[in-house]
Design a protein around this motif. Sequence first.
Motif, PDB file in Angstrom:
ATOM      1  N   ASP A 269       0.840  -1.206   0.000  1.00 50.49           N
ATOM      2  CA  ASP A 269       0.000   0.000   0.000  1.00 50.49           C
ATOM      3  C   ASP A 269       0.873   1.254   0.000  1.00 50.49           C
TER       4      ASP A 269
ATOM      5  N   ALA B 212       2.318   1.841  -3.448  1.00 49.13           N
ATOM      6  CA  ALA B 212       1.289   2.377  -4.347  1.00 49.13           C
ATOM      7  C   ALA B 212       1.103   3.871  -4.101  1.00 49.13           C
TER       8      ALA B 212
ATOM      9  N   VAL C 160       2.378  -5.854  -4.729  1.00 52.60           N
ATOM     10  CA  VAL C 160       1.856  -4.676  -5.426  1.00 52.60           C
ATOM     11  C   VAL C 160       1.149  -5.090  -6.706  1.00 52.60           C
TER      12      VAL C 160
ATOM     13  N   SER D 212      -2.252  -6.666  -5.543  1.00 49.13           N
ATOM     14  CA  SER D 212      -3.247  -5.828  -4.857  1.00 49.13           C
ATOM     15  C   SER D 212      -3.412  -4.431  -5.458  1.00 49.13           C
ATOM     16  N   HIS D 213      -2.440  -3.994  -6.257  1.00 48.20           N
ATOM     17  CA  HIS D 213      -2.524  -2.674  -6.907  1.00 48.20           C
ATOM     18  C   HIS D 213      -2.111  -2.805  -8.379  1.00 48.20           C
TER      19      HIS D 213
END
Length: 293
Positions: free
Chosen positions: A91, A94, A120, A123-124
Motif C-alpha cells: 500500500d 502504491a 503490489v 493488490s494494486h
Amino acid sequence: MTETALPIPAGVDAGDMDVQGIRTRILEVGPANGLAPLVLLHGAGTDSALVSFGSALTSLGQRRRVIAPDLPGYGETQFTDSPFSIPWYADWIADLIHRLGVDRVDLAGLSLGGWITLEVAISHPDVVRRIVPINPGGVTEKFKFLRTAQWVANHPKMNSQMYRWYARMGRRLTRMQLRSRIIENATALTDDLIDAVLVNSKRPHAGEAFAATQRWAFSLGPEGWSLAPRLPQIKAKTLIIAGRNDKIVPVADSVRASQLVQDGDVRILEPCGHWLVRDCPTEFVDAVNQFLV
C-alpha cells in the motif's frame, strides 16, 4: 563517510518526499522520457537503496528515469511505528507511485523488495506495467534455520544485540559472513560495499523493521505467507531473475513462481547468490534492460 551516511554516486539526485506521513529518502537518475519509470526496491536486514542499487542506478538510468526509495525502517527514511507487513509495504509503495505523479511504473525488487513487488502487482495492478522480482521472498515455504529466525524475531532485544554485534565485526568478518550466505563472487565484496553494510548496521533502529516483518510472516505460517496461491492473479508481464546459487530462495521456487503468473518468465544468472544485484551487476542490468522494452 560519517557513521550514518553513505556517499551518493555522481549523477544521482537524492531528496526527501512525504509518503503517508513518513519522510522518505528518494534516489533518482535518468532522463524524463516517454518510457515508464523504473522503481527499485531493496532487500531486508542492513540493506537500503544505495547499498543494493548504488552501482546499478547510473547504468539503468541511461535509458529511463530510475527511482529508488529507502523503504520505511531502512536507510535514510524516517523510522516510525508502522505495521511493516508485506501488504502494508505494498500500500505504501502504491501511494509513493501516486506521489511521483506517474500513472504506471515498471517495478523491480530484491528479496524483501521482490516480495513487495509481487504483492503490489496483486493488490494494486493499476500502478504497474511490468515487474521484475529478484530472488523474491514470498515464493518459498521452507527456510534453513527457520526456528532460529523465528526465535530471534520474537525477541527484539536479542535482535538488536545481534545488529550491534554485526556493526562491530569489521571488514574481514563482515566479508566472511556475506560470502558464506548471500554472495558467490568474492570480487563483489569491495571495501566500499562492506563499509556501506557496516554503516547501515550502526543505525539506531537497524534490523527492527525486518524483525517486525518476520513476526508478521511467522504469525501466518508457511501457507499464510506464501504468495503461490495468489500469483495467478498477476496480469503484469513478469520476469523473475534468480541466482543459481541462492542459499535463501531456492532457484526451483523462483522457477515455479514464474510459471504461476499469467505472463511470466525466469532468467537464471550464474554464478550468483541471493544478493544478485551486487553479485552479477552487469548481467543484472542487461537482463532488466532487455526485458523493459
